[in-house]
Scaffold this active site. Structure first.
Site, PDB file in Angstrom:
ATOM      1  N   HIS A 295      26.393  49.130  34.790  1.00 45.80           N
ATOM      2  CA  HIS A 295      26.735  48.304  35.947  1.00 45.80           C
ATOM      3  C   HIS A 295      28.254  48.157  35.983  1.00 45.80           C
ATOM      4  CE1 HIS A 295      27.064  45.217  38.826  1.00 45.80           C
ATOM      5  NE2 HIS A 295      27.264  44.228  37.975  1.00 45.80           N
TER       6      HIS A 295
ATOM      7  N   CYS B 129      22.467  41.822  39.800  1.00 47.93           N
ATOM      8  CA  CYS B 129      23.084  43.089  39.372  1.00 47.93           C
ATOM      9  C   CYS B 129      22.120  43.960  38.571  1.00 47.93           C
ATOM     10  CB  CYS B 129      24.330  42.820  38.558  1.00 47.93           C
ATOM     11  SG  CYS B 129      25.513  41.825  39.468  1.00 47.93           S
TER      12      CYS B 129
ATOM     13  N   ASN C 140      32.446  45.737  42.347  1.00 45.97           N
ATOM     14  CA  ASN C 140      31.110  45.392  41.852  1.00 45.97           C
ATOM     15  C   ASN C 140      30.149  45.342  43.048  1.00 45.97           C
ATOM     16  OD1 ASN C 140      28.825  44.105  40.904  1.00 45.97           O
ATOM     17  ND2 ASN C 140      29.918  42.516  39.780  1.00 45.97           N
TER      18      ASN C 140
HETATM   19  O1  UT7 Z   1      28.164  41.478  38.149  1.00 46.05           O
HETATM   20  C1  UT7 Z   1      27.784  40.158  38.055  1.00 46.05           C
HETATM   21  C2  UT7 Z   1      28.129  39.619  36.736  1.00 46.05           C
HETATM   22  N1  UT7 Z   1      29.491  39.197  36.741  1.00 46.05           N
HETATM   23  C3  UT7 Z   1      30.316  39.589  35.790  1.00 46.05           C
HETATM   24  O2  UT7 Z   1      29.941  40.360  34.929  1.00 46.05           O
HETATM   25  C4  UT7 Z   1      31.680  38.999  35.811  1.00 46.05           C
HETATM   26  C5  UT7 Z   1      32.114  38.692  34.414  1.00 46.05           C
HETATM   27  N2  UT7 Z   1      33.430  38.048  34.402  1.00 46.05           N
HETATM   28  C6  UT7 Z   1      34.568  38.724  34.632  1.00 46.05           C
HETATM   29  O3  UT7 Z   1      34.547  39.919  34.900  1.00 46.05           O
HETATM   30  C7  UT7 Z   1      35.864  37.982  34.475  1.00 46.05           C
HETATM   31  O4  UT7 Z   1      35.616  36.715  33.909  1.00 46.05           O
HETATM   32  C8  UT7 Z   1      36.639  37.807  35.811  1.00 46.05           C
HETATM   33  C9  UT7 Z   1      37.187  39.130  36.297  1.00 46.05           C
HETATM   34  C10 UT7 Z   1      35.734  37.201  36.872  1.00 46.05           C
HETATM   35  C11 UT7 Z   1      37.840  36.872  35.601  1.00 46.05           C
HETATM   36  O5  UT7 Z   1      38.669  37.394  34.602  1.00 46.05           O
HETATM   37  P1  UT7 Z   1      39.193  36.461  33.412  1.00 46.05           P
HETATM   38  O6  UT7 Z   1      40.065  37.288  32.581  1.00 46.05           O
HETATM   39  O7  UT7 Z   1      37.961  35.858  32.785  1.00 46.05           O
HETATM   40  O8  UT7 Z   1      40.051  35.415  34.189  1.00 46.05           O
HETATM   41  P2  UT7 Z   1      39.875  33.831  34.229  1.00 46.05           P
HETATM   42  O9  UT7 Z   1      38.719  33.471  35.068  1.00 46.05           O
HETATM   43  O10 UT7 Z   1      39.950  33.301  32.827  1.00 46.05           O
HETATM   44  O11 UT7 Z   1      41.197  33.422  34.989  1.00 46.05           O
HETATM   45  C12 UT7 Z   1      42.488  33.667  34.408  1.00 46.05           C
HETATM   46  C13 UT7 Z   1      43.543  33.223  35.403  1.00 46.05           C
HETATM   47  C14 UT7 Z   1      43.286  31.829  35.975  1.00 46.05           C
HETATM   48  O12 UT7 Z   1      44.532  31.208  36.148  1.00 46.05           O
HETATM   49  P3  UT7 Z   1      45.043  30.101  35.088  1.00 46.05           P
HETATM   50  O13 UT7 Z   1      44.011  29.030  35.105  1.00 46.05           O
HETATM   51  O14 UT7 Z   1      45.126  30.824  33.765  1.00 46.05           O
HETATM   52  O15 UT7 Z   1      46.369  29.694  35.643  1.00 46.05           O
HETATM   53  C15 UT7 Z   1      42.709  32.122  37.328  1.00 46.05           C
HETATM   54  O16 UT7 Z   1      42.938  31.095  38.254  1.00 46.05           O
HETATM   55  O17 UT7 Z   1      43.549  34.124  36.521  1.00 46.05           O
HETATM   56  C16 UT7 Z   1      43.446  33.366  37.724  1.00 46.05           C
HETATM   57  N3  UT7 Z   1      42.759  34.178  38.717  1.00 46.05           N
HETATM   58  C17 UT7 Z   1      43.377  35.009  39.555  1.00 46.05           C
HETATM   59  N4  UT7 Z   1      44.668  35.309  39.708  1.00 46.05           N
HETATM   60  C18 UT7 Z   1      44.979  36.217  40.657  1.00 46.05           C
HETATM   61  C19 UT7 Z   1      41.417  34.219  38.939  1.00 46.05           C
HETATM   62  N5  UT7 Z   1      41.172  35.111  39.915  1.00 46.05           N
HETATM   63  C20 UT7 Z   1      42.368  35.597  40.324  1.00 46.05           C
HETATM   64  C21 UT7 Z   1      42.746  36.533  41.293  1.00 46.05           C
HETATM   65  N6  UT7 Z   1      44.058  36.822  41.413  1.00 46.05           N
HETATM   66  N7  UT7 Z   1      41.868  37.163  42.079  1.00 46.05           N
END
Ligand code: UT7
Length: 330
Positions: A257, A116, A287
């Site tokens: 970004h 990125c 992204n």
């Molecule tokens: O550009 C490259 C660099 N990358 C980044 O900068 C990404 C940085 N990270 C993020 O933007 C965030 O961590 C994400 C958007 C990837 C994820 O958001 P989060 O608030 O950190 O969610 P999480 O991974 O903690 O997941 C929360 C919940 C989980 O369920 P449980 O375990 O709480 O029951 C996930 O399984 O959300 C669930 N989940 C989803 N639910 C519906 C994860 N992805 C999805 C989805 N739809 N697509």
């Protein structure tokens, strides 16, 4: 001896594929919801390349627009640098195909695999070659065709990314204060495995079993990246500003970004800048990794938000983890 050795952005261009993949369409592919994606990321839709379309095709479309804006021809270029992790082939570089399709001379053309942060890395490298006097015009591109390296069974990654390309032509600054004022590049490999495509390289050649496990697709522990993103993007931005003897209040626009609207909002808070000064298009494109900054930059230049003489801060972070910042007077 040049009075003002630094480089300046002479023109920008961007290209996104026509096909739109909306959050609601993704609801029928994986267990997700428009509400979750919108609230957690700010993304509503993303673009997906057409069958037969390669990363270099998108890169060339963006490059042609940037060259036109700069008033230059492919033959005027001295170097091509492409930030990408989704090149046409593992070998040769995407930049070689860009050179071939543009019909340039035999100029150095290479890829930068800084994920990125790839466009800002490419911009910084291009700037160094112009500062040293080795090159006059450098084409820098950020392009990603991520839809081909996503696992559409993995909701934690497939909803986040999109396809697109953005480009800028760098040339000598004219001594009027405009140009690339400062750049900062960083990598901290302690989180190298938190965002990777584990299979298909020399460490793990693909087998039928690994293909079934989607080892050739993007794997990400998003929370690991999120934790460091806000801190690193803020400090890299502050360092680029300090290098140029400026402060956040001197910035007209931030082109960040576009990985997550929550990350961008927290960086805005820490820099004490209103979100209205940030160029945002994550809602429409998701992204696009290395392409996200040059696409947003080009949009804001073309719609008249960013004007000549304004100060623009760019900052990006991704796999590696690598991150970077650049301060440019347009
Ligand atoms: O550009 C490259 C660099 N990358 C980044 O900068 C990404 C940085 N990270 C993020 O933007 C965030 O961590 C994400 C958007 C990837 C994820 O958001 P989060 O608030 O950190 O969610 P999480 O991974 O903690 O997941 C929360 C919940 C989980 O369920 P449980 O375990 O709480 O029951 C996930 O399984 O959300 C669930 N989940 C989803 N639910 C519906 C994860 N992805 C999805 C989805 N739809 N697509």
């Amino acid at each position: 001896m040049l009075v003002d050795p630094k480089s300046r952005i002479l023109g920008t261009g961007a290209y996104v594929p026509e096909r739109i993949l909306s959050n609601s369409e993704l609801e029928s592919i994986v267990d997700t919801s428009d509400e979750w994606i919108t609230e957690r990321t700010g993304i509503k839709e993303r673009r997906v390349a057409a069958e037969g379309e390669a990363a270099s095709d998108m890169a060339v479309a963006a490059a042609r627009r940037a060259l036109e804006a700069a008033g230059l021809e492919p033959g005027d270029l001295d170097m091509i640098i492409v930030g990408t992790i989704s090149a046409d082939m593992p070998l040769p570089a995407c930049a070689a195909f860009v050179q071939q399709k543009l019909g340039c001379r035999s100029i150095p053309s290479f890829d930068v695999a800084a994920a990125c942060a790839g466009f800002v890395y490419a911009l910084s490298i291009g700037d160094q070659f112009i500062r040293s006097g080795s090159c006059k015009h450098v084409l820098v591109i950020g392009v990603e065709l991520l839809s081909r390296v996503l696992n559409f069974k993995d909701r934690t990654t497939c909803v986040l990314f999109g396809d697109g390309a953005g480009a800028a032509v760098l040339g000598p600054a004219g001594g009027d204060g405009r140009g690339v004022l400062s750049t900062r590049l960083y990598t901290d490999a302690t989180l190298a495995e938190s965002l990777c495509i584990p299979g298909g390289g020399s460490r793990e050649p693909l087998t039928r079993e690994s293909l079934e496990l989607a080892r050739d697709k993007v794997h990400m522990i998003g929370g690991d990246i999120f934790k460091v993103a806000v801190k690193n993007l803020t400090s890299a931005s502050r360092s680029a500003l300090a290098d140029a003897g400026l402060e956040a209040k001197d910035v007209d626009w931030v082109v960040p970004h576009q990985a997550n609207l929550r990350i961008i909002s927290q960086v805005a808070q820490r820099l004490e800048l209103p979100l209205s000064q940030f160029v945002l298009n994550i809602e429409r494109y998701g992204n696009t990794s290395s392409a996200s900054i040059p696409i947003a930059l080009d949009e804001a230049v073309r719609d008249g938000r960013i004007t000549s003489g304004q100060t623009v801060l760019m900052c990006a972070l991704g796999a590696g983890i690598s991150w970077a910042s650049a301060l440019v007077r347009m």
